[in-house]
Enzyme design. Structure first.
Site, PDB file in Angstrom:
ATOM      1  N   ASN A  15       0.778  -1.369   0.054  1.00 43.07           N
ATOM      2  CA  ASN A  15       0.056   0.065   0.066  1.00 43.07           C
ATOM      3  C   ASN A  15       0.688   1.048   0.009  1.00 43.07           C
ATOM      4  OD1 ASN A  15      -1.962   1.973   0.380  1.00 43.07           O
ATOM      5  ND2 ASN A  15      -3.046   1.011   2.070  1.00 43.07           N
ATOM      6  N   ASP A  16       1.380   1.698   1.130  1.00 39.30           N
ATOM      7  CA  ASP A  16       2.406   2.702   1.302  1.00 39.30           C
ATOM      8  C   ASP A  16       3.359   2.995   0.067  1.00 39.30           C
ATOM      9  OD1 ASP A  16       0.618   3.496   3.188  1.00 39.30           O
ATOM     10  OD2 ASP A  16       1.991   2.861   4.639  1.00 39.30           O
ATOM     11  N   VAL A  17       4.242   1.765  -0.115  1.00 32.00           N
ATOM     12  CA  VAL A  17       5.060   1.994  -1.086  1.00 32.00           C
ATOM     13  C   VAL A  17       4.637   2.288  -2.603  1.00 32.00           C
ATOM     14  CG1 VAL A  17       6.696   0.434   0.243  1.00 32.00           C
ATOM     15  CG2 VAL A  17       5.158  -0.711  -1.614  1.00 32.00           C
TER      16      VAL A  17
END
Lengths: 96, 458
Positions: free
Chosen positions: B384-386
């Protein structure tokens, strides 16, 4: 052997440089095996544990050495064995 | 008289260096590990035969017990649990160094203090003990025995700073005073407490950094023990590990675009707030695996982007199955690996290698990013964040500046996700609302297997 602090520090600093040089060349692909493997290497402290436990007297210092041997051996054997297990999984395309 | 054991330790240190050098490529890594293990065996045998060791019963007993536990651990551990294993081993290494330090301190009663050896004893006690408790806390957080949330309380950093000063003060006292059991016990207690307090405020998502740092500490503790014993072999080996841990720590921090101080002290992940990109009026498009299969079948290139969610869902084998089916249809498949994918440095590579993905297909971030504009399908699995474009564009985002996998530049992006919940950093991800993004909701493993079935039928 290392009674002279200057000699000891010289060895330490040079070893750090060697460490940085060779470890920077390890690809991210292998960073987990690098960690478990270097972990096993830090188990070299077992040498100190052997000396502590193997003296002539069986006093508190020796028993502390005994516990240290157990912990350091777990570190060494577990570290090298699990690294071996991981590295066996890294196979190239041709080898499969 | 010549001390032959010193030569053996030197040979061991050289074997360690050659061993790590072998890890420079996947082809030579296995040999490297064997070389390093040989070095260790040499050091142990040399100690037993060439030094002041006279009693063997305790030693053999300890080695047998340790070897049994160690080999059992190494054999049974799941690859997903590798961070826990390494945390535990770090802790044992640190504890062993601390115990050797205590033992030496007890044996040296009546000797003059204040010299280099006294300082080294204090350092091996201090670093070894805090590595031990810090690693146990990290293990507990990874294993879920402790809450992975950062534990914080008012004036925490002031309290920790005071305890650290107390530890250093006691260290100076211990090194300069005549033998004192009181100072020894006090220093040990403070060091053990310090390890606990230092790791508690760090969130579960930052554990890769913590483990790398503790790895470095376990090496430095061994190094300090080397100074205690006047053993150059230990000094060299310990500092190799110390350097290795520091380099990995630095790379993990860079992978998240955060400083080490920020990781250690900011209790990241504590406050979950969904600020950042304005996604209020947008809706994400939801697709079924059957619909997605058509797009996959027409693709020429596919890049899979695995995150820790893939490992949690045990979906790495299903991902490899999908890759095989696609390759049979002439699709070129590769895996994009973010530096902080997984829960320790390089973890995702190990998980995929276990699922028989050839390592040539595992591509690092900087090499895969230029490929995305030419990629037909990017498949994000449990990451998600990456892959959150706000890290590139939104200066207010908490993850602004974090290096990204540029999946949003691919022609089609599929995201397999359980729900629309934000990721570890608590930030909403505008990628999900892009026009070329299609969400497939569900358990990663089931979705991947359904994709395989649908593609086979089409």
């Amino acid at each position: 052997m290392l009674d002279d602090p200057a000699v000891a520090l010289t060895i330490l600093v040079l070893a750090l440089f060697v460490g940085v040089e060779i470890i920077s060349k390890v690809p991210t692909l292998l960073h987990t095996p690098l960690m478990s493997g270097s972990n096993a290497i830090s188990g070299i402290t077992i040498v100190g544990a052997l000396l502590a436990a193997g003296g002539e007297e069986r006093n508190l210092a020796a028993w502390l050495g005994f516990v240290a041997i157990i912990l350091a051996t777990i570190n060494v054997v577990g570290g090298f064995a699990v690294t071996h297990r991981m590295l066996a999984m890294f196979k190239g395309k041709e080898q499969r | 008289m010549i001390d032959w054991s010193s030569f053996a330790y030197l040979a061991a240190a050289v074997l360690f260096i050659l061993g790590i050098k072998g890890l420079g490529s996947a082809k030579t890594a296995g040999t490297g590990n064997v070389l390093a293990a040989t070095g260790m065996l040499l050091a142990i045998v040399a100690t037993l035969y060439l030094t002041r060791v006279v009693q063997l019963e305790l030693i053999l007993g300890g080695i047998v017990i340790g070897a049994l536990i160690g080999s059992l651990l190494a054999k049974k551990i799941e690859m997903t649990a590798m961070p826990e294993m390494v945390a535990l081993l770090n802790g044992f290494g640190g504890a062993a160094s601390a115990l050797v330090g205590i033992s030496e301190y007890l044996s040296r009663q009546g000797e003059t203090t204040g010299g280099m050896v006294s300082i080294a004893i204090v350092l091996s006690l201090l670093i070894g003990s805090l590595t031990f408790t810090g690693s146990l806390i990290a293990f507990g957080k990874l294993q879920g025995l402790l809450s992975s949330q950062p534990v914080t309380y008012p004036a925490q950093q002031v309290v920790n700073a005071l305890i650290l000063s107390a530890g250093l003060g006691l260290g100076v006292l211990l090194a300069t005073s005549p033998f004192s059991e009181l100072y020894l016990v006090l220093l040990l207690s403070v060091a053990l407490l310090l390890g606990i307090l230092a790791v508690l405020p760090i969130g579960g998502g930052d554990m890769p950094v913590v483990i790398s740092l503790l790895n470095s500490y376990s090496g430095l503790a061994a190094c300090a023990t080397g100074f205690v014993l006047g053993n150059a072999g230990l000094v060299i080996s310990g500092s190799l590990v110390g350097a290795s841990g520091l380099i990995l720590t630095k790379q993990m921090c860079e992978g998240m675009n955060r400083s080490l101080l920020n990781v250690l002290f900011s209790a990241f992940g504590k406050h979950v707030e969904s600020k950042g990109a304005d996604t209020a009026n947008k809706t994400a498009r939801s697709f079924t695996p059957e619909d997605a299969a058509i797009i996959f079948s027409n693709a020429e290139t596919c890049v899979m982007v695995p995150g820790y969610g893939l490992a949690v869902a045990q979906a790495q084998h299903a991902a490899q199955e999908l890759a095989t089916v696609l390759e049979e249809r002439g699709v070129k498949v590769s895996y994009a690996i973010h530096p902080v994918a997984g829960r320790m440095p390089g973890h995702m590579n190990v998980l995929l290698a276990e699922a028989n993905v050839p390592y040539e297909q595992l591509v690092e971030m900087d090499d895969i990013n230029p490929e995305f504009p030419e990629t037909d399908v990017a498949l994000v699995i449990g990451a998600n964040d990456v892959v959150n474009p706000s890290a590139r564009t939104d200066e207010d985002s908490p993850i602004y500046g974090m290096p990204l996998l540029d999946v949003d530049f691919a022609r089609n992006v599929f995201v397999i996700k359980r729900s629309m919940n934000p990721g570890f950093a608590g930030v909403q991800n505008p990628l999900f609302f892009n026009e070329n993004t299609m969400m497939i909701f569900g358990d990663a493993k089931n979705v991947l297997l359904e994709l395989v079935t649908s593609i086979k039928e089409s």
